[in-house]
Design an enzyme around this catalytic site. Structure first.
Site, short mmCIF file in Angstrom:
data_model
loop_
_atom_site.label_atom_id
_atom_site.label_comp_id
_atom_site.label_asym_id
_atom_site.label_seq_id
_atom_site.Cartn_x
_atom_site.Cartn_y
_atom_site.Cartn_z
N GLY A 33 46.88 -4.83 -42.57
CA GLY A 33 45.83 -3.81 -42.53
C GLY A 33 45.30 -3.58 -43.94
CG LEU A 34 41.18 -2.58 -44.37
CD1 LEU A 34 40.01 -1.65 -44.11
CD2 LEU A 34 40.74 -3.81 -45.17
CB SER A 35 44.43 -1.06 -49.85
OG SER A 35 45.05 -0.18 -50.76
N GLY A 36 45.74 1.41 -47.92
CA GLY A 36 45.60 2.80 -47.50
C GLY A 36 45.62 3.00 -45.99
CB SER A 37 45.64 0.67 -43.13
OG SER A 37 46.71 -0.18 -43.48
N GLY A 38 48.15 2.61 -44.04
CA GLY A 38 49.40 3.21 -43.60
C GLY A 38 50.50 2.20 -43.30
CE LYS A 39 49.15 -3.14 -45.85
NZ LYS A 39 48.07 -2.23 -46.27
CB SER A 40 54.06 1.02 -47.29
OG SER A 40 53.72 -0.21 -47.88
CB SER A 107 48.85 -10.62 -44.83
OG SER A 107 49.07 -9.60 -43.89
#
Length: 201
Positions: A33-40, A107
């Site tokens: 997902g995009l940066s800031g999407s909440g992946k981590s 990614s």
């Protein structure tokens, strides 16, 4: 340069042996997902829920890996590809150890995600699309990266001046702008339970 004089050394303890010992089905949760999407954030919440269920897990976070293994890489398309190639190989080893592995990386290229999938056995790669609109990601901007990218201080920033290939058929589709983190994490854990990767608590 690829080495020529190496031979794969078989091991007496197999992946099924390790999985049986851990009482789980090893797999790779590939968060994209995009940066800031909440992946981590979502990946950490899932890891916490799985730990509470006594599952054996490990989380490979994009930023953390760039502090060590991939510390020599930048953010050009070529470096992004190498970043994913390395982490895919590491994740494959972790899955072989019987773990439920999470990777939280932007990614951005579908070809790289397909490469990671093809390293694993059928059913071991679970693509988790953290689908958050870019305007929401920019509003969050937890690291101030979008602001810098808009100001031209960061080049090759995904979603601004570098492409992101939206997953066409992810196993899990999570929308963080529509539900809270616990609900997102529970959605993923439920998928693992429903598909036989983990048992009851």
């Amino acid at each position: 340069m690829k080495t020529e004089n190496t031979v794969w050394h078989p091991q007496l303890v197999t992946k099924p042996d390790r999985a049986k010992l851990k009482k789980q089905r090893p797999c790779l949760l590939w968060y994209t997902g995009l940066s800031g999407s909440g992946k981590s954030t979502v990946a950490n919440a899932v890891d916490d829920l799985l730990f509470a269920r006594h599952c054996h897990t490990y989380l490979l976070d994009g930023d953390n890996v760039r502090h060590g293994l991939n510390g020599d890489l930048g953010f050009s398309d070529e470096d992004r590809i190498e970043n994913i190639r390395r982490i895919s190989q590491v994740a494959k080893l972790f899955v072989d150890s019987g773990l439920i592995v999470s990777t939280a990386f932007i990614s951005p290229f579908q070809s790289d995600r397909d490469m990671a999938r093809n390293l694993l056995e059928r059913g071991e790669f679970i693509e988790v699309f953290i689908d958050t609109p870019i305007d929401v990601c920019e509003q969050r901007d937890p690291k101030g990266l979008y602001k810098k990218a808009r100001a031209g201080e960061i080049k090759d920033f995904t979603g601004i001046d570098s492409d992101y290939d939206v997953p066409s058929a992810p196993e899990i589709h999570v929308k963080t702008a529509e539900q809270d983190i616990l609900a997102c994490a529970t959605q993923i854990v439920n998928y693992l339970y429903d598909n036989g990767y983990i048992g009851q608590e």
